[in-house]
Design a protein around this motif. Structure first.
Motif, PDB file in Angstrom:
ATOM      1  N   PRO A  48      18.157  12.777   1.268  1.00  0.00           N
ATOM      2  CA  PRO A  48      16.774  12.761   1.757  1.00  0.00           C
ATOM      3  C   PRO A  48      15.797  12.049   0.822  1.00  0.00           C
ATOM      4  O   PRO A  48      14.843  11.430   1.281  1.00  0.00           O
ATOM      5  N   ASP A  49      16.046  12.121  -0.487  1.00  0.00           N
ATOM      6  CA  ASP A  49      15.151  11.448  -1.434  1.00  0.00           C
ATOM      7  C   ASP A  49      15.176   9.938  -1.238  1.00  0.00           C
ATOM      8  O   ASP A  49      14.176   9.262  -1.473  1.00  0.00           O
ATOM      9  N   LEU A  50      16.311   9.391  -0.822  1.00  0.00           N
ATOM     10  CA  LEU A  50      16.402   7.958  -0.558  1.00  0.00           C
ATOM     11  C   LEU A  50      15.973   7.625   0.864  1.00  0.00           C
ATOM     12  O   LEU A  50      15.187   6.707   1.086  1.00  0.00           O
ATOM     13  N   VAL A  51      16.482   8.377   1.822  1.00  0.00           N
ATOM     14  CA  VAL A  51      16.202   8.096   3.227  1.00  0.00           C
ATOM     15  C   VAL A  51      14.708   8.167   3.539  1.00  0.00           C
ATOM     16  O   VAL A  51      14.186   7.360   4.303  1.00  0.00           O
ATOM     17  N   PHE A  52      14.004   9.094   2.921  1.00  0.00           N
ATOM     18  CA  PHE A  52      12.572   9.264   3.194  1.00  0.00           C
ATOM     19  C   PHE A  52      11.682   8.726   2.078  1.00  0.00           C
ATOM     20  O   PHE A  52      10.490   9.003   2.052  1.00  0.00           O
ATOM     21  N   SER A  53      12.250   7.942   1.203  1.00  0.00           N
ATOM     22  CA  SER A  53      11.493   7.381   0.088  1.00  0.00           C
ATOM     23  C   SER A  53      10.382   6.455   0.586  1.00  0.00           C
ATOM     24  O   SER A  53      10.566   5.687   1.523  1.00  0.00           O
ATOM     25  N   THR A  54       9.262   6.515  -0.058  1.00  0.00           N
ATOM     26  CA  THR A  54       8.150   5.612   0.264  1.00  0.00           C
ATOM     27  C   THR A  54       8.119   4.413  -0.682  1.00  0.00           C
ATOM     28  O   THR A  54       7.201   3.605  -0.627  1.00  0.00           O
ATOM     29  N   ALA A  55       9.140   4.295  -1.518  1.00  0.00           N
ATOM     30  CA  ALA A  55       9.184   3.220  -2.505  1.00  0.00           C
ATOM     31  C   ALA A  55       9.753   1.923  -1.943  1.00  0.00           C
ATOM     32  O   ALA A  55       9.856   0.935  -2.658  1.00  0.00           O
ATOM     33  N   ILE A  56      10.147   1.901  -0.656  1.00  0.00           N
ATOM     34  CA  ILE A  56      10.663   0.686  -0.036  1.00  0.00           C
ATOM     35  C   ILE A  56       9.859   0.359   1.219  1.00  0.00           C
ATOM     36  O   ILE A  56       9.263   1.233   1.837  1.00  0.00           O
ATOM     37  N   ASP A  57       9.870  -0.906   1.570  1.00  0.00           N
ATOM     38  CA  ASP A  57       9.160  -1.367   2.764  1.00  0.00           C
ATOM     39  C   ASP A  57      10.054  -1.154   3.980  1.00  0.00           C
ATOM     40  O   ASP A  57      11.005  -1.891   4.204  1.00  0.00           O
ATOM     41  N   ARG A  58       9.769  -0.160   4.769  1.00  0.00           N
ATOM     42  CA  ARG A  58      10.585   0.188   5.931  1.00  0.00           C
ATOM     43  C   ARG A  58      10.434  -0.802   7.076  1.00  0.00           C
ATOM     44  O   ARG A  58      11.180  -0.749   8.042  1.00  0.00           O
ATOM     45  N   LYS A  59       9.506  -1.726   6.974  1.00  0.00           N
ATOM     46  CA  LYS A  59       9.337  -2.751   8.008  1.00  0.00           C
ATOM     47  C   LYS A  59      10.193  -3.980   7.727  1.00  0.00           C
ATOM     48  O   LYS A  59      10.305  -4.851   8.577  1.00  0.00           O
ATOM     49  N   ALA A  60      10.798  -4.058   6.561  1.00  0.00           N
ATOM     50  CA  ALA A  60      11.546  -5.241   6.151  1.00  0.00           C
ATOM     51  C   ALA A  60      12.891  -5.423   6.861  1.00  0.00           C
ATOM     52  O   ALA A  60      13.224  -6.545   7.236  1.00  0.00           O
ATOM     53  N   PRO A  61      13.682  -4.381   7.063  1.00  0.00           N
ATOM     54  CA  PRO A  61      15.014  -4.618   7.646  1.00  0.00           C
ATOM     55  C   PRO A  61      14.969  -4.898   9.148  1.00  0.00           C
ATOM     56  O   PRO A  61      14.085  -4.406   9.853  1.00  0.00           O
TER      57      PRO A  61
END
Length: 83
Positions: A48-61
């Protein structure tokens, strides 16, 4: 250089006929047979710490599967600051 999360796994002809890629400009859904990542860098993560991380741009993939990839979480683009 194109990053793995920016590439679809299907060829151009398939993309032209796919409603996600051509008409909707949407992500490849997990249920698509051609959306499965076969790259050696892919590592499934349900942390969950990775899947819900806000440290990545979720619009990129362009593939929904990237949201569960440890490599994307560790090497994906950072979100652009909001102004």
């Amino acid at each position: 250089m194109t990053r793995c999360w920016e590439m679809r796994e299907c060829d151009e002809q398939m993309q032209a006929e796919c409603p996600h890629a051509s008409m909707l400009h949407d992500n490849c859904p997990l249920k698509c047979n051609y959306a499965a990542c076969t790259r050696p860098s892919y590592a499934f993560s349900n942390d969950p710490d990775l899947v819900f991380s806000t440290a990545i741009d979720r619009k990129a993939p362009v593939k929904d599967g990237c949201m569960y990839c440890k490599f994307f979480h560790e090497h994906g683009p950072k979100p652009k600051p909001t102004q």
